[in-house]
Design an enzyme around this catalytic site. Structure first.
Site, PDB file in Angstrom:
ATOM      1  N   HIS A  25       0.673  -1.175  -0.043  1.00 40.06           N
ATOM      2  CA  HIS A  25       0.102   0.061  -0.090  1.00 40.06           C
ATOM      3  C   HIS A  25       0.759   1.373  -0.099  1.00 40.06           C
ATOM      4  O   HIS A  25       0.377   2.374  -0.031  1.00 40.06           O
ATOM      5  CB  HIS A  25      -1.031   0.124   1.170  1.00 40.06           C
ATOM      6  CG  HIS A  25      -1.764  -1.217   1.195  1.00 40.06           C
ATOM      7  ND1 HIS A  25      -2.939  -1.351   0.403  1.00 40.06           N
ATOM      8  CD2 HIS A  25      -1.876  -2.302   1.983  1.00 40.06           C
ATOM      9  CE1 HIS A  25      -3.491  -2.471   0.581  1.00 40.06           C
ATOM     10  NE2 HIS A  25      -2.841  -2.990   1.697  1.00 40.06           N
ATOM     11  N   ARG A  26       2.204   1.197   0.027  1.00 41.35           N
ATOM     12  CA  ARG A  26       3.069   2.344   0.134  1.00 41.35           C
ATOM     13  C   ARG A  26       2.901   3.112  -0.931  1.00 41.35           C
ATOM     14  O   ARG A  26       2.828   4.474  -1.077  1.00 41.35           O
ATOM     15  CB  ARG A  26       4.353   1.797   0.376  1.00 41.35           C
ATOM     16  CG  ARG A  26       5.463   3.020   0.939  1.00 41.35           C
ATOM     17  CD  ARG A  26       6.838   2.559   0.886  1.00 41.35           C
ATOM     18  NE  ARG A  26       6.885   2.118   2.231  1.00 41.35           N
ATOM     19  CZ  ARG A  26       7.395   0.797   2.398  1.00 41.35           C
ATOM     20  NH1 ARG A  26       7.795   0.150   1.728  1.00 41.35           N
ATOM     21  NH2 ARG A  26       7.600   0.387   3.728  1.00 41.35           N
ATOM     22  N   ALA A  27       2.907   2.376  -2.172  1.00 43.65           N
ATOM     23  CA  ALA A  27       2.472   3.219  -3.508  1.00 43.65           C
ATOM     24  C   ALA A  27       1.480   4.262  -3.390  1.00 43.65           C
ATOM     25  O   ALA A  27       1.419   5.520  -3.866  1.00 43.65           O
ATOM     26  CB  ALA A  27       2.669   2.357  -4.742  1.00 43.65           C
TER      27      ALA A  27
END
Length: 343
Positions: free
Chosen positions: A281-283
């Site tokens: 989910h970092r992107a």
């Protein structure tokens, strides 16, 4: 001794993605830094030093080892927190943001700092020797040839950049201090890459190349020669542009917390990552944070689809899942189609 004049940021020819990425990280250090990949002689280090020189002086707690922000009560070191508790006020001085360079040979202790365990045992108090992360707080931490740095040290840097805090633990004794800095890593891909797990932790990534248009290359030569002939006159010629850009950066910082993002745009960012096969989910989060910062830089009241597209160009390419020997090219048309379909 007279301080060496720094080449103006606004005088750098081309390299728009690199310049924008640096500006965005200075506006919002929470983006997680920028990795600049490129061949030698493409103004990477020049741009980093020029950006620090561009910004106006900032308020700092007088004589603080960590240059604490007197207005950032939640990010004070232990010493400053004790002073404000006792006196309700902190002594203030003005300092310039600077570039702190981390050598490739740096050890973990040199980076994070050291605790004197013997002193803690004998006197029952912590004695901390600050490292490079302490110097870097509220400054730019510049790591040239970051791909040659020990992976564990890079991991420590990225942890501190993401958390804004550096914590050192030795023999059951721990010490924490603020470490909110702009991390800039540069590397020449010909000298080897960095692990994908570490690559993903950088907020933004750009690739820089030398200019291929003769007119632009000539302009690079002209400006460099003019600067070397008389740096003061050359810098004075860009003072108006420098002040204008510095003003935009400071204004954008004020706008950051006032920006709004429509739920439909959040969904677009999520669907984009799914469509491109990006892990985790970092992107998604970084795309939105970057889009907010871009919108603030352009003095908007809310994020729009163009901001998401511009953010995706800086956030996603280095996070794409690739097979061994697969071409590292980024299919921008696919991004456009996915975002337009979800608009």
């Amino acid at each position: 001794m007279k301080r060496k004049a720094v080449f103006p940021f606004t005088a750098i020819v081309g390299q728009e993605d690199m310049k924008l990425s640096l500006i965005l990280n200075v506006i919002n250090p929470a983006l997680g830094g920028v990795l600049i990949k490129g061949e030698k002689g493409t103004a990477k280090s020049t741009a980093v030093r020029a950006l620090a020189e561009l910004l106006p002086a900032m308020e700092s707690v007088h004589n603080c080892r960590f240059h604490c922000d007197p207005n950032g009560i939640n990010y004070l070191c232990d010493d400053c927190a004790a002073v404000i508790k006792a006196h309700k006020k902190l002594p203030v001085e003005s300092i310039k943001m600077r570039v702190v360079e981390l050598p490739v040979s740096a050890t973990e202790d040199r980076v994070v700092g050291t605790l004197d365990i013997e002193h803690a045992i004998k006197h029952g108090e912590k004695k901390f020797e600050p490292g490079i992360l302490a110097q870097a707080n509220r400054n730019i931490l510049y790591v040239d040839e970051i791909n040659l740095l020990d992976d564990h040290v890079v991991d420590v840097l990225l942890d501190a950049a993401a958390m804004g805090i550096n914590t050192v633990e030795r023999e059951g004794v721990s010490y924490s201090h603020p470490a909110r800095f702009v991390l800039v890593g540069t590397m020449n891909p010909e000298e080897g890459d960095i692990r994908p797990q570490l690559l993903d932790r950088f907020g933004l990534s750009v690739i820089v190349k030398g200019e291929h248009e003769p007119d632009k290359r000539v302009e690079v030569i002209k400006r460099r020669l003019a600067y070397e002939q008389n740096a003061d006159i050359f810098i004075a010629g860009y003072s108006e542009q420098q002040n204008e850009l510095a003003g935009k950066i400071m204004q954008a910082r004020q706008l950051l917390n006032k920006m709004t993002v429509d739920n439909k745009l959040l969904e677009s960012a999520a669907r984009l990552s799914i469509g491109l096969g990006v892990d985790g989910h970092r992107a998604d989060i970084t795309v939105i944070k970057t889009a907010i910062t871009i919108a603030a830089f352009h003095n908007k009241k809310a994020v729009d689809l163009d901001d998401i597209k511009e953010a995706a160009r800086l956030v996603l390419p280095h996070r794409m899942r690739r097979r061994p020997f697969e071409d590292s090219g980024f299919d921008w048309n696919k991004v456009e189609n996915l975002l337009n379909d979800n608009a």
